[in-house]
Design a protein around this motif. Structure first.
Motif, PDB file in Angstrom:
ATOM      1  N   ALA A   1      12.522   7.714  -2.246  1.00  0.00           N
ATOM      2  CA  ALA A   1      11.573   7.986  -3.337  1.00  0.00           C
ATOM      3  C   ALA A   1      10.152   7.941  -2.780  1.00  0.00           C
ATOM      4  O   ALA A   1       9.892   7.249  -1.790  1.00  0.00           O
ATOM      5  CB  ALA A   1      11.736   6.931  -4.424  1.00  0.00           C
ATOM      6  N   PRO A   2       9.216   8.660  -3.407  1.00  0.00           N
ATOM      7  CA  PRO A   2       7.828   8.549  -2.950  1.00  0.00           C
ATOM      8  C   PRO A   2       7.328   7.111  -3.106  1.00  0.00           C
ATOM      9  O   PRO A   2       7.448   6.519  -4.180  1.00  0.00           O
ATOM     10  CB  PRO A   2       7.071   9.508  -3.873  1.00  0.00           C
ATOM     11  N   LEU A   3       6.811   6.548  -2.022  1.00  0.00           N
ATOM     12  CA  LEU A   3       6.375   5.148  -2.015  1.00  0.00           C
ATOM     13  C   LEU A   3       4.992   5.044  -1.376  1.00  0.00           C
ATOM     14  O   LEU A   3       4.835   5.233  -0.165  1.00  0.00           O
ATOM     15  CB  LEU A   3       7.362   4.293  -1.205  1.00  0.00           C
ATOM     16  N   THR A   4       4.011   4.761  -2.192  1.00  0.00           N
ATOM     17  CA  THR A   4       2.658   4.559  -1.695  1.00  0.00           C
ATOM     18  C   THR A   4       2.598   3.286  -0.865  1.00  0.00           C
ATOM     19  O   THR A   4       3.110   2.253  -1.290  1.00  0.00           O
ATOM     20  CB  THR A   4       1.726   4.440  -2.907  1.00  0.00           C
TER      21      THR A   4
ATOM     22  N   ALA B   1       2.524   9.601  -2.379  1.00  0.00           N
ATOM     23  CA  ALA B   1       1.675  10.623  -2.977  1.00  0.00           C
ATOM     24  C   ALA B   1       0.399  10.759  -2.134  1.00  0.00           C
ATOM     25  O   ALA B   1      -0.240   9.761  -1.792  1.00  0.00           O
ATOM     26  CB  ALA B   1       1.329  10.244  -4.405  1.00  0.00           C
TER      27      ALA B   1
ATOM     28  N   GLN C   1       4.650  14.694  -1.114  1.00  0.00           N
ATOM     29  CA  GLN C   1       4.288  14.596  -2.533  1.00  0.00           C
ATOM     30  C   GLN C   1       2.769  14.645  -2.645  1.00  0.00           C
ATOM     31  O   GLN C   1       2.064  13.965  -1.885  1.00  0.00           O
ATOM     32  CB  GLN C   1       4.816  13.304  -3.166  1.00  0.00           C
TER      33      GLN C   1
ATOM     34  N   HIS D   1       3.280  15.694  -7.930  1.00  0.00           N
ATOM     35  CA  HIS D   1       3.423  14.434  -8.679  1.00  0.00           C
ATOM     36  C   HIS D   1       2.921  14.680 -10.099  1.00  0.00           C
ATOM     37  O   HIS D   1       1.733  14.584 -10.383  1.00  0.00           O
ATOM     38  CB  HIS D   1       2.608  13.339  -7.998  1.00  0.00           C
TER      39      HIS D   1
ATOM     40  N   ASN E   1       4.132   9.509 -13.937  1.00  0.00           N
ATOM     41  CA  ASN E   1       3.530   8.171 -13.774  1.00  0.00           C
ATOM     42  C   ASN E   1       2.032   8.098 -14.075  1.00  0.00           C
ATOM     43  O   ASN E   1       1.302   7.328 -13.450  1.00  0.00           O
ATOM     44  CB  ASN E   1       3.813   7.617 -12.358  1.00  0.00           C
TER      45      ASN E   1
ATOM     46  N   ARG F   1       7.786  16.312 -10.035  1.00  0.00           N
ATOM     47  CA  ARG F   1       8.233  15.026 -10.592  1.00  0.00           C
ATOM     48  C   ARG F   1       7.639  14.820 -11.972  1.00  0.00           C
ATOM     49  O   ARG F   1       6.428  14.989 -12.171  1.00  0.00           O
ATOM     50  CB  ARG F   1       7.812  13.879  -9.672  1.00  0.00           C
TER      51      ARG F   1
ATOM     52  N   LEU G   1      11.896   7.377 -13.594  1.00  0.00           N
ATOM     53  CA  LEU G   1      12.101   6.274 -14.535  1.00  0.00           C
ATOM     54  C   LEU G   1      11.980   4.972 -13.760  1.00  0.00           C
ATOM     55  O   LEU G   1      12.235   4.940 -12.553  1.00  0.00           O
ATOM     56  CB  LEU G   1      13.496   6.364 -15.167  1.00  0.00           C
TER      57      LEU G   1
ATOM     58  N   GLY H   1      15.169   5.255 -10.316  1.00  0.00           N
ATOM     59  CA  GLY H   1      14.884   4.088 -11.156  1.00  0.00           C
ATOM     60  C   GLY H   1      16.041   3.113 -11.141  1.00  0.00           C
ATOM     61  O   GLY H   1      17.067   3.330 -11.793  1.00  0.00           O
ATOM     62  N   GLY H   2      15.895   2.065 -10.344  1.00  0.00           N
ATOM     63  CA  GLY H   2      16.893   0.989 -10.364  1.00  0.00           C
ATOM     64  C   GLY H   2      18.191   1.317  -9.655  1.00  0.00           C
ATOM     65  O   GLY H   2      19.211   0.685  -9.926  1.00  0.00           O
TER      66      GLY H   2
ATOM     67  N   GLY I   1      13.816   3.663  -4.281  1.00  0.00           N
ATOM     68  CA  GLY I   1      12.506   3.098  -3.953  1.00  0.00           C
ATOM     69  C   GLY I   1      12.577   1.635  -3.556  1.00  0.00           C
ATOM     70  O   GLY I   1      12.732   1.282  -2.386  1.00  0.00           O
ATOM     71  N   ARG I   2      12.521   0.732  -4.558  1.00  0.00           N
ATOM     72  CA  ARG I   2      12.400  -0.688  -4.257  1.00  0.00           C
ATOM     73  C   ARG I   2      13.543  -1.233  -3.403  1.00  0.00           C
ATOM     74  O   ARG I   2      13.327  -2.106  -2.556  1.00  0.00           O
ATOM     75  CB  ARG I   2      12.270  -1.490  -5.561  1.00  0.00           C
TER      76      ARG I   2
ATOM     77  N   LEU J   1       2.240  -4.739  -2.887  1.00  0.00           N
ATOM     78  CA  LEU J   1       3.539  -5.002  -3.522  1.00  0.00           C
ATOM     79  C   LEU J   1       3.505  -6.295  -4.329  1.00  0.00           C
ATOM     80  O   LEU J   1       4.144  -6.394  -5.380  1.00  0.00           O
ATOM     81  CB  LEU J   1       4.641  -5.124  -2.460  1.00  0.00           C
TER      82      LEU J   1
ATOM     83  N   TRP K   1       7.098  -6.752 -10.277  1.00  0.00           N
ATOM     84  CA  TRP K   1       7.341  -5.366  -9.852  1.00  0.00           C
ATOM     85  C   TRP K   1       8.452  -5.305  -8.810  1.00  0.00           C
ATOM     86  O   TRP K   1       9.416  -4.567  -8.939  1.00  0.00           O
ATOM     87  CB  TRP K   1       6.034  -4.795  -9.284  1.00  0.00           C
TER      88      TRP K   1
HETATM   89  C1  LIG Z   1       5.456   0.407  -3.640  1.00  0.00           C
HETATM   90  C2  LIG Z   1       5.734   1.579  -4.530  1.00  0.00           C
HETATM   91  C3  LIG Z   1       4.957   2.709  -4.411  1.00  0.00           C
HETATM   92  C4  LIG Z   1       5.220   3.834  -5.202  1.00  0.00           C
HETATM   93  N1  LIG Z   1       4.503   4.977  -5.005  1.00  0.00           N
HETATM   94  C5  LIG Z   1       4.843   6.100  -5.666  1.00  0.00           C
HETATM   95  C6  LIG Z   1       4.222   7.343  -5.348  1.00  0.00           C
HETATM   96  O1  LIG Z   1       3.383   7.449  -4.452  1.00  0.00           O
HETATM   97  N2  LIG Z   1       4.599   8.434  -6.064  1.00  0.00           N
HETATM   98  C7  LIG Z   1       5.561   8.361  -7.053  1.00  0.00           C
HETATM   99  O2  LIG Z   1       5.889   9.388  -7.659  1.00  0.00           O
HETATM  100  N3  LIG Z   1       6.163   7.198  -7.356  1.00  0.00           N
HETATM  101  C8  LIG Z   1       5.860   6.081  -6.678  1.00  0.00           C
HETATM  102  N4  LIG Z   1       6.527   4.930  -6.926  1.00  0.00           N
HETATM  103  C9  LIG Z   1       7.649   4.922  -7.891  1.00  0.00           C
HETATM  104  C10 LIG Z   1       8.969   5.095  -7.128  1.00  0.00           C
HETATM  105  O3  LIG Z   1       9.032   6.356  -6.499  1.00  0.00           O
HETATM  106  C11 LIG Z   1      10.190   4.952  -8.067  1.00  0.00           C
HETATM  107  O4  LIG Z   1      10.183   5.991  -9.005  1.00  0.00           O
HETATM  108  C12 LIG Z   1      10.202   3.634  -8.820  1.00  0.00           C
HETATM  109  O5  LIG Z   1       9.912   2.549  -7.954  1.00  0.00           O
HETATM  110  C13 LIG Z   1      11.554   3.388  -9.482  1.00  0.00           C
HETATM  111  O6  LIG Z   1      12.614   3.495  -8.573  1.00  0.00           O
HETATM  112  P1  LIG Z   1      13.227   2.198  -7.829  1.00  0.00           P
HETATM  113  O7  LIG Z   1      13.741   1.290  -8.893  1.00  0.00           O
HETATM  114  O8  LIG Z   1      14.306   2.759  -6.943  1.00  0.00           O
HETATM  115  O9  LIG Z   1      12.118   1.571  -7.071  1.00  0.00           O
HETATM  116  C14 LIG Z   1       6.263   3.788  -6.164  1.00  0.00           C
HETATM  117  C15 LIG Z   1       7.026   2.616  -6.303  1.00  0.00           C
HETATM  118  C16 LIG Z   1       6.782   1.541  -5.493  1.00  0.00           C
HETATM  119  C17 LIG Z   1       7.661   0.325  -5.622  1.00  0.00           C
END
Ligand SMILES: Cc1cc2nc3c(=O)[nH]c(=O)nc-3n(C[C@H](O)[C@H](O)[C@H](O)COP(=O)(O)O)c2cc1C
Length: 379
Positions: free
Chosen positions: A22-25, A58, A99, A166, A169, A219, A254, A301-302, A323-324, A369, A375
């Protein structure tokens, strides 16, 4: 449909399995918008587990829309950094997707040289301490659309396999679609159809920039939890229009796909807002039904186990983004593949130095984080 089976996108590119990063900043890029070695290592280590698709954090398309210390795609000088990012995301030969985003009213003033925030309308976000932005004029809207197109062409030059808009969110593309953030009465707002125009123009600009042979994804947040937000029916209409643009996938964002809980604008995980419209059916099934095979559907999501991934696929997703689970356990996918789920680490260790050193998470990302209690799970 097996989670390890391949899938061919509309553009012809093939993905080896149904798992995506998943996209993760990381909030840990260099100040000039180039990728730092720490964040490249964060992605390299996770992508090396064999994800079919790895999506970047992103990446900002205009300086005035930066919401964190991230990577930029605004000028040719960013291409070498984007190339290194694509290489890190492709650590095990998966597809690398960039992204791209703009922060709009949730850009951070300290990152944009004290410029005033600009957004669809002069309406402040619900985030605590949010400043009231000024409304963008027509020229600014046109140039932001062009900036998304420019970023997509830089992604192409850098060797990415695709680009994801993107649109979720609560960032700028989402803001244009939201009746809470968009009070315009011109081409860009007023009716549901007009609130879709910005998202559709950005998606078209990206498709035009990458051409027919690269992946173009979008997205979306499938409904807003906030009072007076857009509904699942609104999002279904947007997805129907997006699918007509020959996109390769629509990704449904989600926080928890089993509970159908979207990301709230406040991101207050300790005091979640009370959702005003809770769909009785899964947004994943509903959007998949509207898309009806015209492009792939990605859900997130989850997702913490193989059974979670299979559950999302049963609901109608073709791919799942994780993601997480991979933030806290970089080897998550290998453990899932090897049927070693009992050894998956469910949370971050207590010690911050240990988090950074053992999990290849840059210190500034660790800070990020831990900045929102509730979170990210802790041990
Ligand atoms: C540290 C972190 C950074 C994130 N950055 C982005 C992002 O840059 N772009 C985005 O669309 N969602 C971002 N998300 C949301 C995740 O892509 C994902 O949709 C959300 O965490 C739920 O999925 P998960 O339960 O598998 O983490 C971020 C989530 C986390 C935890």
């Amino acid at each position: 449909m097996a989670v390890w089976s391949p899938l061919r996108f509309n553009c012809g590119r093939e993905v080896a399995n149904r798992f995506a990063i998943a996209p993760l900043t990381t909030n840990a890029s260099n100040d000039d918008g180039t990728a730092s070695e720490g964040e490249l290592e964060f992605f390299r280590r996770r992508a090396a587990n064999g994800f079919g698709v790895s999506i970047s954090s992103a990446v900002y398309v205009e300086e005035g829309g930066r919401s964190w210390r991230g990577v930029g795609a605004t000028h040719d000088g960013h291409v070498p950094s984007l190339t290194r990012l694509a290489e890190a995301l492709r650590a095990s030969q998966g597809l690398a997707i960039l992204q791209i985003y703009d922060g709009g009213r949730i850009a951070r003033p300290e990152l944009i040289d004290g410029q005033r925030l600009r957004a669809p309308s002069a309406v402040a976000s619900l985030r605590p301490g949010a400043q009231t932005p000024r409304a963008m004029d027509e020229d600014e809207i046109q140039s932001l659309i062009a900036s998304f197109g420019k970023a997509a062409s830089l992604a192409r030059a850098a060797g990415f396999d695709g680009v994801e808009v993107h649109g979720a969110n609560h960032y700028a593309v989402h803001q244009f679609f939201s009746p809470r953030a968009n009070h315009r009465t011109d081409h860009w707002g007023g009716t549901l159809e007009k609130r879709m125009n910005f998202a559709l123009a950005v998606a078209q600009a990206v498709r035009d920039a990458v051409g027919p042979k690269m992946i173009a994804g979008f997205r979306v947040t499938p409904f807003e939890a906030e009072a007076d937000g857009y509904t699942l029916d609104d999002a279904k209409q947007l997805c129907n229009e997006l699918a007509k643009l020959k996109l390769d996938y629509i990704s449904i964002s989600l926080d928890d796909c089993r509970l159908s809980r979207p990301t709230s604008e406040t991101r207050d995980y300790k005091n979640p807002i009370v959702q005003t419209h809770v769909p009785t059916v899964s947004p994943i099934s509903e959007i998949a039904r509207v898309i009806a095979g015209r492009c792939a559907v990605m859900a997130s999501g989850g997702i913490r186990t193989r059974a979670d991934a299979e559950g999302a696929i049963k609901l109608g997703a073709d791919l799942v983004a994780v993601g997480r689970a991979i933030v806290v356990d970089p080897e998550w996918l290998t453990k899932v593949r090897d049927n070693r789920e009992a050894s998956i680490v469910p949370g971050l260790p207590k010690d911050e130095v240990e988090i950074a050193e053992t999990l290849s998470i840059p210190p500034r990302m660790v800070e990020y984080l831990l900045s929102r209690p509730g979170w990210i799970p802790r041990l």
